[in-house]
Scaffold this active site. Structure first.
Site, PDB file in Angstrom:
ATOM      1  N   THR A  27       0.817  -1.213   0.000  1.00  0.00           N
ATOM      2  CA  THR A  27       0.000   0.000   0.000  1.00  0.00           C
ATOM      3  C   THR A  27       0.854   1.268   0.000  1.00  0.00           C
ATOM      4  O   THR A  27       0.462   2.280  -0.583  1.00  0.00           O
ATOM      5  CB  THR A  27      -0.955   0.015   1.213  1.00  0.00           C
ATOM      6  N   ILE A 105       0.630  -9.963  -5.960  1.00  0.00           N
ATOM      7  CA  ILE A 105       0.858 -10.358  -7.351  1.00  0.00           C
ATOM      8  C   ILE A 105       1.550  -9.256  -8.142  1.00  0.00           C
ATOM      9  O   ILE A 105       1.536  -9.260  -9.371  1.00  0.00           O
ATOM     10  CB  ILE A 105      -0.489 -10.718  -8.031  1.00  0.00           C
ATOM     11  N   HIS A 121      -0.140 -16.424  -4.885  1.00  0.00           N
ATOM     12  CA  HIS A 121      -1.261 -16.102  -5.771  1.00  0.00           C
ATOM     13  C   HIS A 121      -0.814 -15.711  -7.176  1.00  0.00           C
ATOM     14  O   HIS A 121      -1.596 -15.147  -7.935  1.00  0.00           O
ATOM     15  CB  HIS A 121      -2.108 -14.985  -5.146  1.00  0.00           C
ATOM     16  N   SER A 191      -4.054  -9.421   7.520  1.00  0.00           N
ATOM     17  CA  SER A 191      -4.883  -9.797   8.663  1.00  0.00           C
ATOM     18  C   SER A 191      -5.045 -11.300   8.755  1.00  0.00           C
ATOM     19  O   SER A 191      -5.715 -11.811   9.659  1.00  0.00           O
ATOM     20  CB  SER A 191      -6.273  -9.148   8.540  1.00  0.00           C
TER      21      SER A 191
END
Length: 243
Positions: A27, A105, A121, A191
């Protein structure tokens, strides 16, 4: 001793450090997360939830809509590694960090210089023809109009794990092997709500479990150290990048 000093001590004394990261790692590089109130899954394409669109069945039945959303919401080619990515690459170079296991990813760990990255992923930087299995880079998908097609006529699919698809067995096995060997596990930017990926950390039985996340995780009560803060800020304050 501050939390940063304690974390530095744990890392410096680790013989086999493994990092397990989620969306919060990226982020700070401008990539939105998925599940927060302002995350990607809070949005819709017309009346269709984004979360539904990035499923295998939707991709197969509505590839044109899938790629419109995929290019707009899941690919961030201009994003650059932040201080978390860079510090992890530095720790690997120092021989302390043995593996980075990521749910992301975006390829930012590799762009920072990390070599041993296990992408649970998949990656937007890899794409393959569903017919002949030829691989293509990210530009093939970004530059295509509509559904990207292989020269053989087959549809090109991003090498990412969509809903309803299984994780790669070899990646799972290697990740578990590293977790079994680790004396320190740092869980960051997640989380631990995405399964089955989050369940793999149960294989860790080492000395130090460290959690760095703005919110609580499913494992925070078991941790040696919990830091509720921005992970890029925490890794920057560790000081390894200044060495």
């Amino acid at each position: 001793m501050t939390q940063i000093e304690k974390l530095r001590e744990i890392i410096d004394n680790s013989k086999y450090l493994v990092f397990f990261g989620g969306a919060g790692v990226s982020t700070a590089s401008g990539i939105p997360d998925f599940r927060s109130s302002t995350g990607i899954f809070s949005e819709r394409y017309g009346n269709i939830p984004i979360e539904r669109i990035i499923s295998h069945s939707f991709f197969m039945n509505n590839p044109s809509i899938f790629f419109d959303v995929y290019r707009d919401k899941l690919v961030f080619k201009d994003a650059r590694p932040n201080d978390c990515h860079k510090t992890l690459a530095k720790l690997e170079e120092m021989g302390i960090l043995k593996a980075t296991i990521t749910q992301n990813i975006d390829n930012l760990h590799q762009l920072a210089g990390s070599k041993k990255v296990l992408e649970l992923h998949g990656s937007t930087y890899r794409n393959y023809c569903m017919n002949c299995h030829k691989f293509y880079d990210i530009d093939k998908v970004l530059d295509a109009k509509g559904v990207p097609m292989c020269e053989c006529g087959g549809t090109i699919k991003p090498d990412v794990v969509l809903y309803e698809e299984a994780l790669d067995y070899n990646i799972i096995t290697e990740s578990i092997n590293h977790l079994l060997k680790a004396d320190t596990l740092i869980i960051g930017g997640t989380s631990l709500s995405v399964y089955p990926a989050a369940s793999f950390i149960d294989y860790f039985n080492g000395k130090n479990l460290v959690i760095i996340n703005k919110g609580d995780t499913m494992k925070h009560t078991d941790a040696t150290l919990v830091i509720h803060d921005d992970i890029a800020k925490v890794f920057r304050e560790l000081g390894y990048l200044e060495a």
